[in-house]
Design a protein around this motif. Structure first.
Motif, PDB file in Angstrom:
ATOM      1  N   VAL A  42       0.861  -1.186   0.000  1.00 50.86           N
ATOM      2  CA  VAL A  42       0.000   0.000   0.000  1.00 50.86           C
ATOM      3  C   VAL A  42       0.894   1.231   0.000  1.00 50.86           C
ATOM      4  N   GLN A  43       0.629   2.137  -0.909  1.00 50.97           N
ATOM      5  CA  GLN A  43       1.470   3.340  -0.990  1.00 50.97           C
ATOM      6  C   GLN A  43       0.601   4.584  -1.124  1.00 50.97           C
ATOM      7  N   GLY A  44       1.178   5.676  -0.717  1.00 52.08           N
ATOM      8  CA  GLY A  44       0.430   6.921  -0.810  1.00 52.08           C
ATOM      9  C   GLY A  44       1.261   8.098  -0.372  1.00 52.08           C
ATOM     10  N   SER A  57       4.858  13.490   2.482  1.00 47.62           N
ATOM     11  CA  SER A  57       4.022  12.627   3.315  1.00 47.62           C
ATOM     12  C   SER A  57       3.986  11.224   2.694  1.00 47.62           C
ATOM     13  N   ALA A  58       4.986  10.929   1.843  1.00 45.30           N
ATOM     14  CA  ALA A  58       5.023   9.626   1.162  1.00 45.30           C
ATOM     15  C   ALA A  58       5.136   8.510   2.190  1.00 45.30           C
ATOM     16  N   MET A  59       4.404   7.470   1.960  1.00 48.90           N
ATOM     17  CA  MET A  59       4.418   6.362   2.909  1.00 48.90           C
ATOM     18  C   MET A  59       4.151   5.048   2.181  1.00 48.90           C
ATOM     19  N   THR A  60       4.497   3.953   2.831  1.00 46.16           N
ATOM     20  CA  THR A  60       4.136   2.633   2.332  1.00 46.16           C
ATOM     21  C   THR A  60       4.037   1.663   3.497  1.00 46.16           C
ATOM     22  N   TYR A  61       3.179   0.704   3.363  1.00 55.70           N
ATOM     23  CA  TYR A  61       3.137  -0.396   4.330  1.00 55.70           C
ATOM     24  C   TYR A  61       2.680  -1.660   3.601  1.00 55.70           C
ATOM     25  N   LEU A 176     -18.514  -8.158   6.902  1.00 57.33           N
ATOM     26  CA  LEU A 176     -19.031  -8.964   5.798  1.00 57.33           C
ATOM     27  C   LEU A 176     -18.853 -10.460   6.067  1.00 57.33           C
ATOM     28  N   THR A 177     -17.678 -10.838   6.581  1.00 58.04           N
ATOM     29  CA  THR A 177     -17.401 -12.262   6.780  1.00 58.04           C
ATOM     30  C   THR A 177     -16.746 -12.572   8.121  1.00 58.04           C
ATOM     31  N   ARG A 178     -16.450 -11.558   8.910  1.00 53.06           N
ATOM     32  CA  ARG A 178     -15.794 -11.687  10.227  1.00 53.06           C
ATOM     33  C   ARG A 178     -14.531 -12.549  10.150  1.00 53.06           C
ATOM     34  N   PRO A 179     -13.478 -11.983   9.547  1.00 56.15           N
ATOM     35  CA  PRO A 179     -12.232 -12.737   9.375  1.00 56.15           C
ATOM     36  C   PRO A 179     -11.571 -13.052  10.720  1.00 56.15           C
ATOM     37  N   ALA A 180     -10.949 -14.233  10.783  1.00 56.93           N
ATOM     38  CA  ALA A 180     -10.209 -14.641  11.989  1.00 56.93           C
ATOM     39  C   ALA A 180      -8.811 -14.038  11.887  1.00 56.93           C
ATOM     40  N   LEU A 181      -8.751 -12.729  12.049  1.00 52.03           N
ATOM     41  CA  LEU A 181      -7.523 -11.986  11.784  1.00 52.03           C
ATOM     42  C   LEU A 181      -7.402 -10.852  12.788  1.00 52.03           C
ATOM     43  N   VAL A 182      -6.201 -10.661  13.301  1.00 49.45           N
ATOM     44  CA  VAL A 182      -5.922  -9.527  14.189  1.00 49.45           C
ATOM     45  C   VAL A 182      -4.727  -8.788  13.602  1.00 49.45           C
ATOM     46  N   LEU A 183      -4.777  -7.480  13.612  1.00 46.27           N
ATOM     47  CA  LEU A 183      -3.711  -6.682  13.012  1.00 46.27           C
ATOM     48  C   LEU A 183      -3.163  -5.670  14.018  1.00 46.27           C
ATOM     49  N   ASN A 184      -1.857  -5.406  13.898  1.00 40.52           N
ATOM     50  CA  ASN A 184      -1.314  -4.207  14.518  1.00 40.52           C
ATOM     51  C   ASN A 184      -1.160  -3.216  13.374  1.00 40.52           C
ATOM     52  N   PRO A 185      -2.023  -2.218  13.298  1.00 37.36           N
ATOM     53  CA  PRO A 185      -2.030  -1.373  12.103  1.00 37.36           C
ATOM     54  C   PRO A 185      -0.828  -0.451  12.033  1.00 37.36           C
ATOM     55  N   HIS A 186      -0.333  -0.284  10.807  1.00 39.10           N
ATOM     56  CA  HIS A 186       0.688   0.712  10.533  1.00 39.10           C
ATOM     57  C   HIS A 186       0.086   2.089  10.825  1.00 39.10           C
ATOM     58  N   PRO A 187       0.885   3.020  11.357  1.00 38.16           N
ATOM     59  CA  PRO A 187       0.330   4.346  11.673  1.00 38.16           C
ATOM     60  C   PRO A 187      -0.310   5.054  10.475  1.00 38.16           C
ATOM     61  N   GLU A 188       0.146   4.738   9.267  1.00 38.42           N
ATOM     62  CA  GLU A 188      -0.402   5.403   8.087  1.00 38.42           C
ATOM     63  C   GLU A 188      -1.600   4.665   7.498  1.00 38.42           C
ATOM     64  N   ALA A 189      -1.960   3.539   8.093  1.00 40.91           N
ATOM     65  CA  ALA A 189      -3.072   2.760   7.532  1.00 40.91           C
ATOM     66  C   ALA A 189      -4.351   3.576   7.625  1.00 40.91           C
ATOM     67  N   VAL A 190      -5.076   3.645   6.530  1.00 40.19           N
ATOM     68  CA  VAL A 190      -6.284   4.468   6.489  1.00 40.19           C
ATOM     69  C   VAL A 190      -7.467   3.640   6.006  1.00 40.19           C
ATOM     70  N   ARG A 191      -8.664   4.198   6.126  1.00 36.09           N
ATOM     71  CA  ARG A 191      -9.849   3.542   5.613  1.00 36.09           C
ATOM     72  C   ARG A 191      -9.849   3.615   4.094  1.00 36.09           C
ATOM     73  N   ASP A 193     -11.911   4.549   1.924  1.00 35.80           N
ATOM     74  CA  ASP A 193     -12.554   5.658   1.227  1.00 35.80           C
ATOM     75  C   ASP A 193     -11.769   6.954   1.339  1.00 35.80           C
ATOM     76  N   ARG A 194     -10.575   6.889   1.836  1.00 36.67           N
ATOM     77  CA  ARG A 194      -9.741   8.087   1.870  1.00 36.67           C
ATOM     78  C   ARG A 194      -8.941   8.147   0.565  1.00 36.67           C
ATOM     79  N   SER A 195      -8.767   9.313   0.035  1.00 39.70           N
ATOM     80  CA  SER A 195      -8.095   9.437  -1.254  1.00 39.70           C
ATOM     81  C   SER A 195      -6.580   9.453  -1.073  1.00 39.70           C
ATOM     82  N   GLY A 196      -5.852   9.275  -2.179  1.00 36.98           N
ATOM     83  CA  GLY A 196      -4.393   9.388  -2.161  1.00 36.98           C
ATOM     84  C   GLY A 196      -3.678   8.121  -1.757  1.00 36.98           C
TER      85      GLY A 196
END
Lengths: 205, 290
Positions: A42-44, A57-61, A176-191, A193-196
């Motif tokens: 993911v880049q932005g 403000s370039a970032m990637t994760y 939608l499907t309740r994934p069996a997944l837990v994440l430690n989100p990257h600080p730049e991780a966004v929803r 519907d955010r642009s860029g």
């Protein structure tokens, strides 16, 4: 309570090396074009002028994702032959004898987990390396992770230890499907519907 | 990302042919069941040809669907998840509808007087047929695919069913008129033609309205919905324009044309327009997620 296997991924520390992706492909002898585990880049961000200087403000994760062996697996729900089925421990598997290769599960899954094997004419996907689990070992992807950011275990235990975040771009709405997944989100991780922000390796995944 | 529609011609033909079969049977059944017996709908060569055409369309559609499967042998298990899977239910409903059509055809071939047995078969067949079209639309209403999970999907499938069914009936009638000119002198035939011209116009109008509403709806469904609209306009603009132009010209020719050649052109324009529309349905598939 019955154990439900799940994955934990620390996207804050994942370097995108793809050792997990390669280990999975190697262990399962997957053909070209089939990826049970994918590493999404993911880049932005942008460069902004500030007088004579530039600020960035370039970032990637990276998000390493496979089948999430969901609590509400839509693939199991839609499969007409019951080839796609879920074990009591939450692992979703495909019975190749019953599968007719209709690809309905492929249409439905928001994680692109079930993938069609054109040689055998059936669907295939991550099976949590059940053969290794039965021997008391870890899934191939978890063992291969050099940064030790990919873990597995009982979903409730993972949530108690790491929290309940499982919703960062580009993953779909977990309701939608309740994934069996837990994440430690990257600080730049966004929803989503955010642009860029965009997926940088779309053709690869 | 690969264009989804390119690999789905087998399903395009399956859904269109199956829905045409249901529409043709339902409209024939309405005419045969409602009009006093005997009528041109219920007896004679027309009913046999129509029911045979319905069965042939159903069979060819099912054959087309089978070519979509990667491992057809697994299809023996396809009814096992009928409790949860709409694909299992679709297979059951298609089988049930096919049996009703076959039974109706056998009665017509035996030349028996059109009676309560025929009317009962027609009623059950129509219920099975409409349930089949409903089942197919539910199959595609996946909560992870915004472009399909809305009311435009059943609207498109039912209007296609009635429109293509009506065109199929008109085509069979057209062919029979060439063989039996006497049919054209029957006043009921003229009335059927006028009313079916209007019905076809209304069905195309309903499709156009739902399509416009669908585009508006998709623009509010996040990135997946927006991507569906983008795919439609950027990759399939020509097909999209062609689909509606052909439908409009077909309706105009049908309602304003006077020669048999103009009507025949209208039938083929409408059928081709429906096929393109179904192609576009698969083309703008976009899953939520990545």
């Amino acid at each position: 309570m019955m154990k439900h296997y799940g994955f934990y991924l620390d996207t804050n520390s994942c370097t995108g090396c793809k050792a997990c992706q390669i280990a999975c492909k190697d262990k399962n002898n997957l053909p070209v074009g089939v990826l049970w585990r994918k590493v999404i880049e993911v880049q932005g961000g942008e460069w902004l002028p500030r007088g004579d200087a530039w600020l960035t403000s370039a970032m990637t994760y990276f998000v390493s994702t496979a089948c999430n062996h969901c609590e509400l697996p839509i693939c199991v729900e839609v499969c007409p032959t019951q080839a796609m089925h879920q074990r009591e421990d939450g692992i979703v598997q495909i019975d190749p004898v019953r599968c007719m290769g209709c690809r309905y599960c492929e249409m439905a899954c928001p994680y692109h987990a079930p993938q069609f094997d054109p040689v055998r004419g059936v669907m295939t996907k991550c099976n949590f390396c059940v053969d290794l689990l039965d021997e008391g070992k870890s899934p191939a992807c978890v063992s291969a992770c050099q940064m030790r950011v990919l873990h597995f275990g009982d979903l409730d235990e993972l949530r108690a230890k790491f929290g309940e975040v499982n919703d960062i771009y580009p993953l779909p709405d977990p309701e939608l499907t309740r994934p069996a997944l837990v994440l430690n989100p990257h600080p730049e991780a966004v929803r989503p519907d955010r642009s860029g922000v965009q997926i940088g390796n779309q053709e690869e995944i | 990302m690969m264009d989804h529609a390119r690999g789905e011609w087998s399903l395009i033909f399956f859904t269109t042919l199956t829905q045409m079969a249901v529409g043709a049977f339902a409209l024939w059944g309405l005419g045969a069941g409602v009009l006093p017996s005997p009528s041109v709908f219920s007896t004679g060569l027309f009913s046999v040809i129509l029911l045979s055409t319905v069965l042939a369309a159903l069979f060819l559609g099912s054959l087309s669907a089978t070519t979509h499967l990667g491992r057809p042998l697994g299809a023996v298990f396809s009814l096992s998840n009928w409790r949860r899977s709409w694909l299992s239910r679709e297979a059951l409903l298609a089988g049930g509808f096919g049996l009703m059509v076959m039974a109706a055809l056998v009665l017509r071939l035996m030349g028996t007087r059109f009676g309560w047995a025929d009317r009962l078969l027609i009623l059950i067949g129509m219920l099975a047929g409409f349930s089949l079209v409903w089942g197919i639309s539910r199959l595609y209403r996946l909560r992870t695919v915004p472009a399909w999970d809305n009311l435009a999907t059943p609207a498109a499938f039912f209007t296609t069913s009635l429109l293509t069914g009506l065109v199929a009936i008109r085509l069979i009638w057209f062919a029979q008129e060439i063989l039996e000119p006497i049919l054209t002198r029957l006043p009921m035939v003229a009335l059927f033609k006028i009313r079916s011209d209007l019905l076809i116009f209304l069905l195309v109008l309903v499709q156009a309205v739902f399509f416009c509403l669908l585009i508006i709806y998709l623009t509010q469904q996040g990135s997946a919905g927006a991507e569906s609209v983008r795919i439609l306009w950027q990759r399939h603009r020509l097909a999209l324009i062609l689909r509606w132009v052909m439908a409009a010209v077909g309706v105009l020719l049908l309602n304003l044309g006077t020669s048999p050649e103009q009507h025949l052109s209208a039938y083929f324009l409408l059928l081709a327009s429906e096929l393109i529309g179904r192609f576009l349905f698969y083309a703008f598939y976009q899953r939520t997620g990545f």
